[in-house]
Design an enzyme around this catalytic site. Structure first.
Site, PDB file in Angstrom:
ATOM      1  N   ASP A  34       0.848  -1.193   0.000  1.00 49.27           N
ATOM      2  CA  ASP A  34       0.000   0.000   0.000  1.00 49.27           C
ATOM      3  C   ASP A  34       0.889   1.250   0.000  1.00 49.27           C
ATOM      4  O   ASP A  34       1.716   1.410   0.896  1.00 49.27           O
ATOM      5  CB  ASP A  34      -0.884  -0.049   1.265  1.00 49.27           C
ATOM      6  N   ASP A  62      -2.882   2.439  -5.842  1.00 52.25           N
ATOM      7  CA  ASP A  62      -1.640   2.298  -5.067  1.00 52.25           C
ATOM      8  C   ASP A  62      -1.671   1.105  -4.114  1.00 52.25           C
ATOM      9  O   ASP A  62      -0.880   1.025  -3.188  1.00 52.25           O
ATOM     10  CB  ASP A  62      -1.388   3.581  -4.262  1.00 52.25           C
ATOM     11  N   GLU A  63      -2.587   0.191  -4.326  1.00 51.61           N
ATOM     12  CA  GLU A  63      -2.699  -0.957  -3.418  1.00 51.61           C
ATOM     13  C   GLU A  63      -2.779  -2.233  -4.225  1.00 51.61           C
ATOM     14  O   GLU A  63      -3.537  -2.303  -5.192  1.00 51.61           O
ATOM     15  CB  GLU A  63      -4.023  -0.863  -2.643  1.00 51.61           C
TER      16      GLU A  63
HETATM   17 MG   LIG Z   1      -2.494   4.003   0.094  1.00 57.99          MG
END
Ligand SMILES: [Mg+2]
Length: 419
Positions: A17, A109-110
């Site tokens: 993350d 973003d994960e």
């Molecule tokens: Mg994040």
């Protein structure tokens, strides 16, 4: 208490993350932003991402930019730069795929990475392998990431969230009880603010109390998604990684077949509205916009009526596409025919540019609409996909209450634009 498959036969799932991803991308390009309160989302007039420094001041996601300026004038406010963020994300995924072909892009973003068995390939312990991956990401992208390793997605997500920013936590049999004893049920992935009441009713406040319940009790008193979470917290592998290259959609299609054939104009328009709503929500989730759209109607004798429209402005806003449909509806619909299904395809998808759309209705300012969809997507995420829906979908005959994840809540139609 926990699933008794031996530790060796369990999966090794990594959750990665990005920490304050949008702001971190900005900082990677402009280090003078380091250690300062930074917010992105200026173009939408609401904070879409914030640095920890901004959070510490009291800035919250979704707060209006005007309010931030007034209350926290030291905050640096930036336009979102989606092209840059997407570029960083692509590089992040490239690095992860050096290690495993099984990568699920969960959001910009994960992601989840299946590392099972790769400890032997890389001749490293899982812990060392994760540290190597994390360091490589941080070195090459100049961003910080939080990592969580465990037996499944739910536990890996708890792990990565534990020690943010830049942390790495490995949740395994030896420490699982500790983490579950410290975790409130509302902080478990998949348990939203509306469902937490059910847990509290049974005096379940922390994750450990949840896994300590007997399996039959959970099966009898909770809906399936919560039983699945229960099993995952007990270290079972339930949620498979979605590793297909879904993020590179060429198009997004949604269709509905009716319970019985119909020539009712309102009903059919409403069915289209549902398709458009769902397709646009998906497009927004993947930060994509359509540049053309195909509408089709399946006639009772299995023939199709279809129409392809090039959009003036690329979009993922459903009411814009519904307006296009309304203008062209009569070109495909005839009251003398019976139809059996509707469908739409959002085509020639492009990555979202963060541009301002400009074919909005007079009574709704661009800004309001952007804010509205930001809020709607958030509500859908927290309360289920059908918790609110377009008023133009109301005549579809679909029982939204039944479709709602939490059946105790009524679904609400939230906007009416096309009559
Ligand atoms: Mg994040």
């Amino acid at each position: 208490m926990f699933d008794n498959i031996s530790n060796e036969n369990k999966k090794a799932i990594l959750h990665i993350d990005g920490d304050c991803f949008f702001v971190s991308c900005e900082r990677a390009l402009n280090p003078s932003l380091n250690n300062k309160a930074v917010v992105t989302g200026k173009e939408r007039k609401i904070a879409s991402a914030l640095s920890y420094e901004a959070k510490a001041l009291g800035v919250r996601r979704g707060m209006s930019i005007n309010e931030i300026k007034r209350l926290y004038p030291q905050t640096i406010i930036l336009d979102s730069n989606y092209d840059v963020y997407i570029n960083f994300a692509k590089r992040m995924y490239e690095i992860l795929r050096r290690y495993s072909s099984e990568v699920e892009q969960y959001s910009i973003d994960e992601c989840f990475v299946d590392l099972s068995g790769l400890d032997k390939c890389f001749k490293l312990s899982y812990n060392d392998l994760v540290i190597k991956i994390k360091q490589e990401l941080e070195r090459e992208l100049n961003l910080s990431f939080s990592a969580g390793l465990s037996y499944n997605k739910s536990l890996a997500k708890i792990a990565s969230n534990w020690n943010k920013p830049a942390g790495f936590v490995n949740i395994n049999i030896s420490n699982l009880k500790y983490y579950l004893s410290k975790l409130k049920v509302e902080n478990i992935w998949g348990i939203g603010p509306s469902s937490v009441k059910v847990f509290h009713r049974y005096k379940i406040n922390i994750a450990l109390e949840f896994v300590n319940k007997k399996e039959d009790f959970i099966k009898n008193n909770f809906q399936k998604p919560y039983y699945e979470i229960y099993q995952e917290l007990k270290t079972k592998y339930i949620y498979k990684l979605k590793t297909s290259s879904k993020k590179t959609f060429q198009s997004i299609s949604k269709s509905e077949t009716f319970n019985k054939n119909s020539s009712d104009e309102n009903f059919i328009f409403s069915q289209f509205s549902i398709n458009i709503e769902k397709a646009c929500a998906k497009a927004r989730r993947y930060k994509l916009e359509a540049t053309s759209v195909l509408f089709y109607l399946k006639i009772a004798d299995f023939k199709y009526e279809k129409i392809n429209i090039n959009l003036e402005n690329h979009t993922n806003i459903d009411i814009e596409i519904i307006k296009v449909l309304a203008e062209n509806f009569k070109r495909i619909f005839s009251p003398y025919l019976k139809y059996r299904a509707t469908g739409i395809t959002l085509k020639n998808l492009k990555e979202m540019s963060g541009r301002q759309s400009d074919i909005f209705y007079n009574h709704l300012q661009t800004q309001k609409l952007n804010n509205l969809y930001f809020a709607c997507d958030k509500i859908h995420k927290n309360y289920g996909n059908n918790s609110i829906y377009l008023a133009s979908s109301m005549n579809s005959g679909v029982d939204y209450k039944l479709m709602n994840k939490d059946k105790k809540n009524n679904s609400i139609p939230y906007i009416a634009l096309v009559d």
